[in-house]
Design an enzyme around this catalytic site. Structure first.
Site, PDB file in Angstrom:
ATOM      1  N   TYR A  27       1.067  -1.032  -0.069  1.00 30.68           N
ATOM      2  CA  TYR A  27      -0.056  -0.323  -0.223  1.00 30.68           C
ATOM      3  C   TYR A  27       0.963   1.355   0.273  1.00 30.68           C
ATOM      4  O   TYR A  27       0.185   2.657  -0.239  1.00 30.68           O
ATOM      5  CB  TYR A  27      -1.052   0.403   1.342  1.00 30.68           C
ATOM      6  CG  TYR A  27      -1.939  -1.002   1.071  1.00 30.68           C
ATOM      7  CD1 TYR A  27      -3.184   0.022  -0.044  1.00 30.68           C
ATOM      8  CD2 TYR A  27      -2.230  -2.097   1.104  1.00 30.68           C
ATOM      9  CE1 TYR A  27      -4.456  -1.227   0.415  1.00 30.68           C
ATOM     10  CE2 TYR A  27      -3.182  -3.579   0.962  1.00 30.68           C
ATOM     11  CZ  TYR A  27      -4.495  -2.238   0.198  1.00 30.68           C
ATOM     12  OH  TYR A  27      -5.377  -3.540   0.261  1.00 30.68           O
ATOM     13  N   GLY A  29       3.405   4.086  -1.159  1.00 32.19           N
ATOM     14  CA  GLY A  29       2.852   4.395  -2.636  1.00 32.19           C
ATOM     15  C   GLY A  29       1.846   4.781  -3.470  1.00 32.19           C
ATOM     16  O   GLY A  29       0.971   4.845  -3.030  1.00 32.19           O
ATOM     17  N   GLY A  31      -1.238   3.752  -5.273  1.00 35.24           N
ATOM     18  CA  GLY A  31      -2.654   2.914  -4.927  1.00 35.24           C
ATOM     19  C   GLY A  31      -1.764   1.558  -3.833  1.00 35.24           C
ATOM     20  O   GLY A  31      -0.910   2.270  -2.775  1.00 35.24           O
ATOM     21  N   HIS A  47      -3.735   5.445   5.251  1.00 30.52           N
ATOM     22  CA  HIS A  47      -3.198   7.101   4.667  1.00 30.52           C
ATOM     23  C   HIS A  47      -4.444   7.408   3.279  1.00 30.52           C
ATOM     24  O   HIS A  47      -5.488   7.975   3.074  1.00 30.52           O
ATOM     25  CB  HIS A  47      -1.623   7.704   4.641  1.00 30.52           C
ATOM     26  CG  HIS A  47      -1.883   8.557   4.324  1.00 30.52           C
ATOM     27  ND1 HIS A  47      -0.831   8.732   2.341  1.00 30.52           N
ATOM     28  CD2 HIS A  47      -1.277  10.320   4.078  1.00 30.52           C
ATOM     29  CE1 HIS A  47      -0.620   9.983   1.688  1.00 30.52           C
ATOM     30  NE2 HIS A  47      -0.873  10.591   3.388  1.00 30.52           N
ATOM     31  N   ASP A  48      -3.794   6.106   2.247  1.00 33.89           N
ATOM     32  CA  ASP A  48      -5.185   6.152   1.792  1.00 33.89           C
ATOM     33  C   ASP A  48      -6.432   6.107   1.614  1.00 33.89           C
ATOM     34  O   ASP A  48      -7.062   6.841   1.001  1.00 33.89           O
ATOM     35  CB  ASP A  48      -4.613   4.596   0.343  1.00 33.89           C
ATOM     36  CG  ASP A  48      -2.852   4.612   0.128  1.00 33.89           C
ATOM     37  OD1 ASP A  48      -2.381   5.489  -0.071  1.00 33.89           O
ATOM     38  OD2 ASP A  48      -2.552   2.691  -0.610  1.00 33.89           O
ATOM     39  N   ASP A  89      -2.094  14.143   6.272  1.00 33.97           N
ATOM     40  CA  ASP A  89      -0.698  12.802   6.012  1.00 33.97           C
ATOM     41  C   ASP A  89       0.382  13.236   7.674  1.00 33.97           C
ATOM     42  O   ASP A  89       0.685  12.213   7.842  1.00 33.97           O
ATOM     43  CB  ASP A  89      -0.025  14.511   5.169  1.00 33.97           C
ATOM     44  CG  ASP A  89      -0.031  14.366   4.242  1.00 33.97           C
ATOM     45  OD1 ASP A  89      -0.755  13.405   3.297  1.00 33.97           O
ATOM     46  OD2 ASP A  89       0.592  15.377   3.080  1.00 33.97           O
TER      47      ASP A  89
END
Length: 122
Positions: A27, A29, A31, A47-48, A89
């Site tokens: 996960y 980076g 996508g 985070h995604d 973030d």
């Protein structure tokens, strides 16, 4: 913005985001798919998911205000999107710091082909 997220990661972990996190696990980076490999990878899926809730915001490029107080990041004033992106973030960078003890170099450049398990949902 990704530039600011990189700075937060570098401060929290003392590692440069590009080589150490850009291709880590399933996960970190761009996508993601499959199941997170460890605590570090779990920080990235969270985070995604956080960014996923901000579909109307320019999460990768929108600059936000933040400061460092007593060793902690504090998100500043700005638009709703800027504040939310900053929080995503900030939380992720702190999560990566807490996960340093279980960071595995074997997951540093992890092939997507090994991320075939059913994906977790947010």
């Amino acid at each position: 913005s990704l530039l600011q997220f990189n700075k937060m990661i570098k401060f929290e972990t003392r590692k440069n985001a590009i080589p150490f996190y850009a291709f880590y696990g399933c996960y970190c980076g761009w996508g993601g798919q499959g199941r997170p490999k460890d605590a570090t990878d779990r920080c990235c899926i969270v985070h995604d998911c956080c960014y996923g809730k901000l579909a109307k915001c320019n999460t990768k490029w929108d600059f936000y205000r933040y400061s460092l107080r007593s060793g902690y990041f504090q998100c500043g004033k700005g638009t709703w999107c800027e504040q939310q992106i900053c929080e995503c973030d900030r939380v992720a960078a702190e999560c990566l710091r807490r996960s340093l003890s279980t960071y595995r170099y074997g997951y540093m450049i992890y092939p997507d082909s090994r991320c075939r398990e059913p994906s977790e949902t947010c």
